[in-house]
Enzyme design. Sequence first.
Site, PDB file in Angstrom:
ATOM      1  N   TYR A   7       1.024  -1.444  -0.026  1.00 42.64           N
ATOM      2  CA  TYR A   7       0.437   0.036   0.394  1.00 42.64           C
ATOM      3  C   TYR A   7       0.333   1.281  -0.004  1.00 42.64           C
ATOM      4  CZ  TYR A   7       1.104   0.032   4.964  1.00 42.64           C
ATOM      5  OH  TYR A   7       1.364  -0.722   6.412  1.00 42.64           O
ATOM      6  N   GLY A   8       2.336   1.168   0.336  1.00 42.34           N
ATOM      7  CA  GLY A   8       2.765   2.694   0.298  1.00 42.34           C
ATOM      8  C   GLY A   8       4.734   2.576  -1.082  1.00 42.34           C
ATOM      9  N   THR A   9       4.733   1.918  -0.497  1.00 42.87           N
ATOM     10  CA  THR A   9       6.463   2.384  -1.455  1.00 42.87           C
ATOM     11  C   THR A   9       6.903   1.351  -1.625  1.00 42.87           C
ATOM     12  OG1 THR A   9       7.648   1.632   0.444  1.00 42.87           O
ATOM     13  CG2 THR A   9       7.147   4.299   1.033  1.00 42.87           C
ATOM     14  N   LEU A  10       6.037   0.449  -1.835  1.00 44.90           N
ATOM     15  CA  LEU A  10       6.554  -0.704  -2.629  1.00 44.90           C
ATOM     16  C   LEU A  10       5.570  -0.688  -4.431  1.00 44.90           C
ATOM     17  CD1 LEU A  10       7.292  -4.025  -0.419  1.00 44.90           C
ATOM     18  CD2 LEU A  10       8.836  -2.230  -2.005  1.00 44.90           C
ATOM     19  N   GLU A  71      10.806  -4.517   6.696  1.00 36.49           N
ATOM     20  CA  GLU A  71      10.004  -3.868   7.607  1.00 36.49           C
ATOM     21  C   GLU A  71      10.264  -3.350   8.746  1.00 36.49           C
ATOM     22  OE1 GLU A  71       7.388  -1.778   5.802  1.00 36.49           O
ATOM     23  OE2 GLU A  71       7.697  -2.683   3.629  1.00 36.49           O
TER      24      GLU A  71
END
Length: 125
Positions: A7-10, A71
Amino acid sequence: MEKLFVYGTLRKGQKRHKLIEKFRFLGFVRVCGFDMYDFGAYPGVVAGKGIIYGEVYEVSNAFIDWLDYIEGLRLGLFRRTFCEVELEQGDRINAHVYVYSFPINNAKLIKDGDWIKYLNQKEVL
């Protein structure tokens, strides 16, 4: 192979997407029951009443193990759990998701639950 919700930087177009781009993209998804917050360089999600948006990939077990390290699971920053994701065409599947574990404190709620949309709106302002 495992399903992973990001949902973010990936996500596509984001700074860490190159880490996941070799894996099979299954589609854009939404997930109910989470709220998303801005922690500066990255977002985090926690159990809540909102809807969040992202992408789901089919990844190797080795990648999941490596991503646990990246993470910060050993530090307690995030924890990995399962959630039900809804693909654009309406199919539902279970996928791993990283949930923020530290206190939210003064982090800003991302009301529409979409990190990329949120970043684009910040650039306009």
